[in-house]
Design a protein around this motif. Structure first.
Motif, PDB file in Angstrom:
ATOM      1  N   CYS A 184       8.782  11.660  -3.730  1.00 27.39           N
ATOM      2  CA  CYS A 184       7.950  10.449  -3.689  1.00 27.39           C
ATOM      3  C   CYS A 184       8.661   9.261  -4.322  1.00 27.39           C
ATOM      4  O   CYS A 184       8.663   8.144  -3.769  1.00 27.39           O
TER       5      CYS A 184
ATOM      6  N   ALA B   7       0.875   4.205  -2.842  1.00 24.85           N
ATOM      7  CA  ALA B   7       0.619   5.611  -2.492  1.00 24.85           C
ATOM      8  C   ALA B   7       1.738   6.513  -2.997  1.00 24.85           C
ATOM      9  O   ALA B   7       1.489   7.609  -3.531  1.00 24.85           O
TER      10      ALA B   7
ATOM     11  N   ALA C 113       0.819  -1.216   0.000  1.00 21.18           N
ATOM     12  CA  ALA C 113       0.000   0.000   0.000  1.00 21.18           C
ATOM     13  C   ALA C 113       0.854   1.268   0.000  1.00 21.18           C
ATOM     14  O   ALA C 113       0.526   2.255  -0.672  1.00 21.18           O
TER      15      ALA C 113
ATOM     16  N   ALA D 256       1.203   9.397  -5.830  1.00 21.15           N
ATOM     17  CA  ALA D 256       1.493  10.806  -5.533  1.00 21.15           C
ATOM     18  C   ALA D 256       2.566  11.358  -6.468  1.00 21.15           C
ATOM     19  O   ALA D 256       2.458  12.485  -6.969  1.00 21.15           O
TER      20      ALA D 256
END
Length: 381
Positions: free
Chosen positions: A73, A47, A43, A51
């Motif tokens: 990120c 994410a 997860a 992003a």
């Protein structure tokens, strides 16, 4: 309103396209992450990928913010998930956008940080050197293509500006020719009719005066001639006044100087403006002087864009008691003593200044660059 709606529609289309490309990039990177290892990304990885890639949708409006968000990120994803070289794709896109917006140094820093982290995560891997070297080439390509795109967009804007300027110049030339023709007609009418009608009116007036002095009855025809000749003179003067009206669009005075300077800055010219008033400077400028000063500054900035490679330019307006001094000086490549090839622009300037009885000097400056200096008299304008 039409231009605003077209611009907003184009902006919405660009935003939708960028959003679609960002979503596509997100999908491609997620698919690559799932195909690279089993089990797929967790997860946190999803994410970070989402992003870092979806932020690319704002690359036109906020390239620096997009570069920072995407790089951080994807660096976090590299540290957490240790992916392959494909994890650099979103950062490559952000570096490209940064270079296109003129932030090359930030793109270089982001590229270097990502490459160092990518190599340091697994320095003992068999092909880490080859993969890092390949990424170096990709980042260089992203930066170069960004610069090429930036220069291409600047070229397109300059081409559009030149097209608009050429259209404006054609319109001004047509208006000037129309004005010159009207003045020629006015002179012809004045020379051919005014004198004759004045003689008729004068002779009729003398005849009426003599008849009344002798006590004779003034013939009705003579009175009609006197009245008609006077009316003809008044009509002719009104017609000549209309013909002599300068055929120039309204709103082309120094009140629009800020708008003109802003357009020049948008075209890449660094323009500084200074306005000086002497103690004895009069109030509002005569309309002809105001309009001529605006046109001189406009033409001088056009020449800077065309011939001086958009060099730094200074506009100086000095309001004095008897004249307005207009100076436009650039830091272009012209050297002292270089010959001046007067084209349509400089010729038009001289004609405008000469029509007001002023003086124009246009030549390379003593320290280099090119200077246009016009002295426009205020009396009789």
């Amino acid at each position: 309103m039409g231009g605003e709606s077209k611009g907003s529609a184009a902006g919405r289309r660009a935003w939708l396209l960028d959003t679609a490309l960002a979503a596509l990039t997100c999908g491609v990177v997620l698919l690559a992450a799932m195909a690279a290892r089993n089990p797929g990304p967790d997860a946190l990885d999803v994410a970070l990928i989402a992003a870092g890639t979806l932020a690319l949708a704002a690359h036109r409006r906020a390239p620096v913010a997009v570069l920072v968000v995407t790089t951080l990120c994807m660096l976090a994803y590299v540290l957490h998930g240790q992916p392959g070289s494909w994890a650099a794709f979103p950062v490559l896109a952000a570096v490209h956008a940064s270079a296109r917006s003129g932030r090359r140094s930030l793109g270089i820093v982001a590229s270097a940080v990502f490459l160092v982290v990518f190599f340091a995560v697994d320095p003992g891997a068999d092909d880490i050197v080859e993969r890092t070297a390949l990424l170096v080439g990709w980042f260089l390509s992203a930066g170069v293509t960004g610069l090429v795109d930036k220069n291409w967009q600047a070229y397109l804007r300059q081409t559009e500006e030149r097209a608009r300027e050429a259209e404006r110049t054609r319109e001004e030339a047509a208006l000037r020719r129309a004005g010159e023709e009207r003045l020629r007609i006015a002179r012809e009418l004045h020379d051919s009719l005014t004198h004759s009608i004045s003689i008729v009116k004068l002779q009729a007036g003398v005849a009426v005066h003599l008849a009344r002095k002798r006590g004779d009855e003034v013939p009705a025809a003579l009175l009609a001639i006197q009245e008609a000749s006077g009316e003809a003179m008044r009509e002719l003067r009104s017609t000549l006044e209309v013909l002599r009206t300068d055929v120039v669009p309204e709103g082309t005075g120094l009140d629009r100087l800020d708008e003109l300077v802003e357009r020049a800055r948008t075209a890449g010219i660094a323009v500084a403006v200074s306005v000086t008033h002497t103690d004895k400077a009069p109030g509002p400028l005569p309309e002809a002087v105001d309009r001529t000063a605006y046109r001189i500054v406009q033409e001088a900035l056009t020449n800077v864009a065309r011939h001086a490679d958009r060099a730094k330019t200074e506009i100086r307006l000095t309001h004095r008691a008897r004249h307005l001094l207009v100076e436009v000086a650039d830091d272009g490549p012209a050297a002292p003593g270089d010959p001046v090839a007067e084209g349509t622009g400089l010729t038009g300037m001289r004609e405008r200044v000469a029509a007001l009885g002023g003086r124009l000097h246009a030549a390379p400056g003593a320290g280099g660059g090119f200077t246009v200096r016009a002295e426009l008299p205020l009396e009789g304008a």
